[in-house]
Design a protein around this motif. Structure first.
Motif, short mmCIF file in Angstrom:
data_model
loop_
_atom_site.label_atom_id
_atom_site.label_comp_id
_atom_site.label_asym_id
_atom_site.label_seq_id
_atom_site.Cartn_x
_atom_site.Cartn_y
_atom_site.Cartn_z
N ILE A 148 -24.07 -50.95 0.74
CA ILE A 148 -25.06 -51.48 1.66
C ILE A 148 -25.69 -50.31 2.41
CG2 ILE A 148 -25.47 -52.95 3.67
CD1 ILE A 148 -22.98 -54.56 2.82
N VAL A 149 -27.01 -50.21 2.34
CA VAL A 149 -27.73 -49.18 3.10
C VAL A 149 -28.57 -49.90 4.15
CG1 VAL A 149 -29.33 -47.25 3.03
CG2 VAL A 149 -27.78 -47.65 1.10
N THR A 150 -28.33 -49.58 5.40
CA THR A 150 -29.07 -50.20 6.49
C THR A 150 -29.88 -49.14 7.21
OG1 THR A 150 -28.93 -51.57 8.49
CG2 THR A 150 -27.12 -50.01 8.12
N GLN A 151 -31.13 -49.41 7.47
CA GLN A 151 -31.99 -48.44 8.14
C GLN A 151 -31.95 -48.67 9.64
OE1 GLN A 151 -35.24 -50.18 5.77
NE2 GLN A 151 -36.53 -49.93 7.59
N ALA A 152 -31.92 -47.56 10.38
CA ALA A 152 -31.84 -47.63 11.84
C ALA A 152 -32.56 -46.43 12.43
CB ALA A 152 -30.38 -47.63 12.29
N ARG A 153 -33.28 -46.69 13.52
CA ARG A 153 -33.91 -45.59 14.25
C ARG A 153 -34.06 -45.99 15.71
NH1 ARG A 153 -39.91 -45.92 14.56
NH2 ARG A 153 -40.54 -47.92 13.68
N SER A 185 -38.02 -42.76 0.49
CA SER A 185 -37.31 -41.52 0.15
C SER A 185 -35.99 -41.43 0.89
CB SER A 185 -38.17 -40.30 0.45
OG SER A 185 -38.25 -40.05 1.84
N ARG A 186 -35.94 -41.99 2.09
CA ARG A 186 -34.69 -41.99 2.86
C ARG A 186 -33.62 -42.82 2.15
NH1 ARG A 186 -34.49 -44.85 8.55
NH2 ARG A 186 -36.66 -44.13 8.60
N PHE A 187 -34.01 -43.98 1.63
CA PHE A 187 -33.06 -44.81 0.90
C PHE A 187 -32.62 -44.15 -0.40
CE2 PHE A 187 -33.64 -48.07 3.89
CZ PHE A 187 -32.72 -49.09 3.63
N ALA A 188 -33.58 -43.55 -1.10
CA ALA A 188 -33.23 -42.86 -2.34
C ALA A 188 -32.27 -41.71 -2.05
CB ALA A 188 -34.49 -42.35 -3.03
N GLY A 189 -32.50 -40.99 -0.97
CA GLY A 189 -31.60 -39.90 -0.60
C GLY A 189 -30.21 -40.40 -0.26
N ALA A 190 -30.13 -41.51 0.44
CA ALA A 190 -28.82 -42.09 0.78
C ALA A 190 -28.09 -42.52 -0.49
CB ALA A 190 -29.00 -43.27 1.72
N ALA A 191 -28.83 -43.16 -1.41
CA ALA A 191 -28.21 -43.62 -2.66
C ALA A 191 -27.70 -42.45 -3.48
CB ALA A 191 -29.21 -44.44 -3.46
N ARG A 192 -28.45 -41.36 -3.52
CA ARG A 192 -28.01 -40.19 -4.29
C ARG A 192 -26.81 -39.53 -3.62
NH1 ARG A 192 -33.76 -39.35 -5.00
NH2 ARG A 192 -34.30 -39.60 -7.21
N THR A 193 -26.88 -39.37 -2.31
CA THR A 193 -25.81 -38.69 -1.58
C THR A 193 -24.48 -39.41 -1.75
OG1 THR A 193 -27.36 -37.79 0.04
CG2 THR A 193 -25.05 -37.93 0.70
N LEU A 209 -34.65 -48.08 -7.75
CA LEU A 209 -34.99 -47.40 -6.50
C LEU A 209 -35.53 -46.00 -6.77
CD1 LEU A 209 -34.94 -47.20 -3.37
CD2 LEU A 209 -32.58 -46.36 -3.59
N PHE A 210 -34.85 -45.26 -7.66
CA PHE A 210 -35.28 -43.89 -7.95
C PHE A 210 -36.64 -43.89 -8.66
CE2 PHE A 210 -30.50 -42.80 -8.27
CZ PHE A 210 -30.41 -42.73 -6.88
N ASP A 211 -36.87 -44.88 -9.50
CA ASP A 211 -38.17 -45.00 -10.16
C ASP A 211 -39.26 -45.26 -9.13
OD1 ASP A 211 -39.77 -45.38 -12.74
OD2 ASP A 211 -40.13 -47.30 -11.74
N ALA A 212 -38.97 -46.14 -8.17
CA ALA A 212 -39.95 -46.42 -7.12
C ALA A 212 -40.22 -45.18 -6.28
CB ALA A 212 -39.45 -47.56 -6.23
#
Length: 246
Positions: A9-14, A82-90, A150-153
């Motif tokens: 689960i990736v949740t965005q927060a700021r 890109s933030r989500f893609a980075g989280a998924a890769r990391t 996600l990476f394709d997007a």
């Protein structure tokens, strides 16, 4: 696809939210809204990653995550795709459940059932969500999709709205080969707001958590509570959800 997929689960927060600044760091019932949110998601049994920004304003979010041993990823504020893609890769995810941190009462069972449905479909090109058509209260929203999509997007999406809002490239099927599936909710309550976007949203959520132990209730129980107390639902019934691109 293999069965041993790593789904997270990736949740965005700021902290720089415009209508209610630093909203996820506000408190109800002695806990920050972000903590309520992550606690409920942990009940799914899936790893939960907070994707925040590199801005100094979000240092308190990172500090909270580090204190509570919640995995965190920092990326672009505006390019959330890109933030989500980075989280998924990391975190080496094979599939992602996307949620947003302004949902402190999100139901872990609702999310878990969606993930199991996505698994059962066994289709890397499937985008599954419970909000393609609104049948749940706002605040219960989730989306499930493969890391490959996600990476394709992330590689191909060029529209500003696609990059700011992570998934329009998928749920608008811009590539032409994404399969869309909506999970609907027969109980009702789609008119209710259990999301944190404005001061009136905060007033309702604070009352629900502090006076009705809403942090212990599931989606059906929350809907029943609001059905029984129209005066509570009226607190934020006038709020209009921000449109895509606003």
């Amino acid at each position: 696809m293999e069965q041993a997929l790593k789904i997270g689960i990736v949740t965005q927060a700021r902290a720089t939210s415009t209508r209610l600044p630093a909203k996820v760091l506000l408190e109800a019932g002695g806990r920050k809204y972000l903590e309520h949110h992550v606690d409920r998601l942990h009940r799914t049994g899936l790893p939960v990653i907070v994707a925040t920004t590199v801005n100094a304003d979000d240092d308190p979010i990172v500090e909270l995550c580090e204190r509570d041993e919640i995995p965190v990823f920092r990326g672009s504020e505006d390019d959330v795709l890109s933030r989500f893609a980075g989280a998924a890769r990391t975190y080496e995810l094979d599939a992602i459940v996307r949620v947003t941190s302004d949902c402190p009462l999100i139901d872990p069972e609702v999310v878990a059932e969606g993930v199991e449905r996505w698994r059962a479909e066994n289709d890397e090109n499937l985008y599954l969500s419970n909000c393609l058509e609104r049948t749940y209260p706002r605040g219960m929203d989730y989306e499930v999709f493969s890391a490959a999509r996600l990476f394709d997007a992330d590689q191909k999406a060029t529209l500003k709205a696609d990059r700011e809002h992570v998934t329009p490239y998928l749920h608008q099927n811009r590539p032409g080969d994404v399969r869309l599936l909506n999970v609907s909710w027969p109980i009702g309550g789609s008119q209710y707001r259990l999301t944190l976007d404005t001061e009136d949203d905060r007033k309702l959520l604070s009352t629900l958590i502090e006076e009705f132990a809403a942090d212990k209730l599931d989606c059906a129980e929350l809907v029943a509570l609001l059905d029984a107390h129209p005066e509570l639902a009226a607190v934020n019934a006038h709020i209009e959800q921000k449109k895509l691109g606003e």
